[in-house]
Design an enzyme around this catalytic site. Structure first.
Site, short mmCIF file in Angstrom:
data_model
loop_
_atom_site.label_atom_id
_atom_site.label_comp_id
_atom_site.label_asym_id
_atom_site.label_seq_id
_atom_site.Cartn_x
_atom_site.Cartn_y
_atom_site.Cartn_z
N SER A 40 0.79 -1.38 -0.20
CA SER A 40 0.02 0.11 0.63
C SER A 40 1.04 1.49 -0.24
O SER A 40 2.01 0.83 0.22
CB SER A 40 -0.86 -0.55 1.48
OG SER A 40 -1.44 1.33 1.39
N TYR B 290 -0.86 -0.70 10.09
CA TYR B 290 -1.42 -1.40 8.80
C TYR B 290 -0.34 -0.59 7.42
O TYR B 290 0.53 -1.73 7.00
CB TYR B 290 -2.64 -0.27 8.26
CG TYR B 290 -2.76 -1.09 6.77
CD1 TYR B 290 -3.45 -1.42 6.52
CD2 TYR B 290 -2.22 0.06 5.98
CE1 TYR B 290 -3.82 -1.73 4.82
CE2 TYR B 290 -2.94 0.32 4.22
CZ TYR B 290 -3.13 -0.92 4.27
OH TYR B 290 -3.93 -1.10 2.93
P1 NAD Z 1 -11.28 -5.99 0.58
O1 NAD Z 1 -11.96 -5.60 2.45
O2 NAD Z 1 -12.14 -5.59 -0.77
O3 NAD Z 1 -10.47 -7.25 0.11
C1 NAD Z 1 -9.55 -7.35 1.11
C2 NAD Z 1 -10.33 -9.26 2.00
O4 NAD Z 1 -9.10 -10.03 2.25
C3 NAD Z 1 -11.43 -9.81 1.61
O5 NAD Z 1 -11.47 -10.44 0.88
C4 NAD Z 1 -11.76 -10.39 3.11
O6 NAD Z 1 -12.07 -11.16 3.25
C5 NAD Z 1 -9.71 -10.55 2.98
N1 NAD Z 1 -9.59 -11.14 4.26
C6 NAD Z 1 -9.57 -10.12 5.50
N2 NAD Z 1 -8.54 -10.77 6.82
C7 NAD Z 1 -8.42 -11.89 6.18
C8 NAD Z 1 -7.82 -12.98 6.89
N3 NAD Z 1 -7.43 -13.20 8.81
N4 NAD Z 1 -7.80 -14.04 5.57
C9 NAD Z 1 -7.98 -14.38 4.67
N5 NAD Z 1 -8.25 -12.94 3.88
C10 NAD Z 1 -8.16 -11.70 4.84
O7 NAD Z 1 -10.53 -4.74 -0.02
P2 NAD Z 1 -9.17 -4.69 -1.37
O8 NAD Z 1 -8.49 -3.13 -1.26
O9 NAD Z 1 -9.42 -4.59 -2.38
O10 NAD Z 1 -7.66 -4.87 -0.38
C11 NAD Z 1 -6.93 -5.64 -0.90
C12 NAD Z 1 -5.52 -5.49 -0.51
O11 NAD Z 1 -5.57 -3.98 -1.06
C13 NAD Z 1 -5.76 -5.44 0.86
O12 NAD Z 1 -4.07 -5.70 1.23
C14 NAD Z 1 -6.00 -4.18 0.64
O13 NAD Z 1 -4.43 -3.78 2.36
C15 NAD Z 1 -4.69 -3.59 -0.37
N6 NAD Z 1 -4.75 -2.56 -0.03
C16 NAD Z 1 -5.89 -1.46 -0.50
C17 NAD Z 1 -5.97 0.02 -1.05
C18 NAD Z 1 -7.29 0.34 -1.76
O14 NAD Z 1 -7.47 1.73 -1.60
N7 NAD Z 1 -8.46 -0.08 -1.12
C19 NAD Z 1 -5.16 1.24 -0.94
C20 NAD Z 1 -4.27 -0.48 -0.86
C21 NAD Z 1 -3.64 -1.53 -0.66
#
Ligand code: NAD
Length: 259
Positions: free
Chosen positions: A145, A159
């Site tokens: 991120s 985080y």
């Molecule tokens: P999201 O919440 O849709 O996806 C995160 C997924 O992780 C979910 O499906 C959730 O069920 C799963 N998860 C949570 N805890 C878990 C566990 N203990 N075991 C297995 N799975 C688990 O959100 P997203 O934005 O699609 O996130 C995907 C990745 O992208 C994450 O690592 C997030 O930190 C990263 N990210 C997102 C953004 C953003 O702006 N959305 C920015 C930077 C990084």
């Protein structure tokens, strides 16, 4: 002339694929005729069957496997089930992540440990469990991120620590696994419209995202598909000489000078 054998379809394992970036990536793989193992966290409110439905609608094959990346045994089972179902693993994407707001004074050891267990150790567990099944030409990607990977973010030290740590994991494994022909890279998403960022308590929420978008050179926040396409590239043959790298996917957010 004897007909050549049909090449076996490649197989991708994705954690956190019931929603957001993980779901978009599953669909992208399906469009590319890559079979997808849809890792899904049992506590997630999103329906992994919807990911499977979209994978099948895109012409692909999928398998839903429940996995909590905080549990090494479950992650081992994810890799084993993927291999049992499809006979190979070629692409591994450690995408699962949680985001929690916690000012330092409220950052308990439990909150710290839980965050790191999902967002950092969960990445290592996913790579560790899948790596034995990978062969020459395979690739792994972790989702970092800009929070931690590039910037600091107030109230999110745990985080940010996890997401910075992920980069060290990828760089080290890129070196360690190169002799086996396995590449390891990271993507660093900026602000992407997903369930995680749409949470107004722990992240920006819909209104915060809309406002933040106006300050991004591209004029808006990103969509999950825009990250998924980059992960696809990093795990594809086109990126065959790229390893140990980080690719920022942020619409120009981090390169904009702010006076
Ligand atoms: P999201 O919440 O849709 O996806 C995160 C997924 O992780 C979910 O499906 C959730 O069920 C799963 N998860 C949570 N805890 C878990 C566990 N203990 N075991 C297995 N799975 C688990 O959100 P997203 O934005 O699609 O996130 C995907 C990745 O992208 C994450 O690592 C997030 O930190 C990263 N990210 C997102 C953004 C953003 O702006 N959305 C920015 C930077 C990084």
């Amino acid at each position: 002339m004897a007909a050549s054998a049909q090449p076996e379809a490649k197989v991708a394992v994705i954690t956190g694929a019931a929603s957001g970036i993980g779901r978009a990536l599953a669909v992208r793989y399906a469009r590319e005729k890559v079979h997808v193992v849809i890792g899904t966290y049992p506590g997630d409110p999103h329906d992994p069957q919807e990911t499977l439905r979209q994978v099948e609608a895109a012409g692909g094959k999928g398998l839903v496997v429940e996995v909590d990346v905080r549990d090494g045994k479950q992650v081992d089972d994810l890799a084993r089930k993927a291999h049992e179902a499809f006979g190979r693993i070629d692409k591994v994407v450690a995408n699962a992540g949680i985001l929690r707001r916690a000012p330092l004074a409220e950052l308990s050891d439990e909150a710290w440990d839980d965050m790191l267990s999902v967002d950092l150790t969960g990445v290592m567990r996913t790579f560790r469990s899948c790596a034995p099944y990978l062969g020459q030409g395979s690739a792994m990607v972790a989702v970092s991120s800009i929070a931690g990977g590039v910037y600091g973010w107030e109230d999110h030290a745990h985080y940010a620590a996890a997401k910075a740590g992920v980069l060290g994991v990828c760089r080290s494994l890129a070196v360690e696994l190169a002799p086996r022909g396995i590449r390891v890279n990271a993507v660093i998403p900026g602000l992407i419209e997903t369930p995680q960022s749409s949470d107004p308590v722990n992240s920006l929420g819909p209104e915060g995202l809309r406002r933040a978008g106006t300050d991004i050179p591209w004029g808006r926040v990103g969509q999950p598909e825009e990250v998924a396409d980059v992960i696809w590239f990093l795990t594809s043959h086109d990126a065959r000489y790229v390893t140990g790298q980080e690719l920022v996917v942020d619409g120009g957010l981090i390169v904009k000078m702010r006076a």
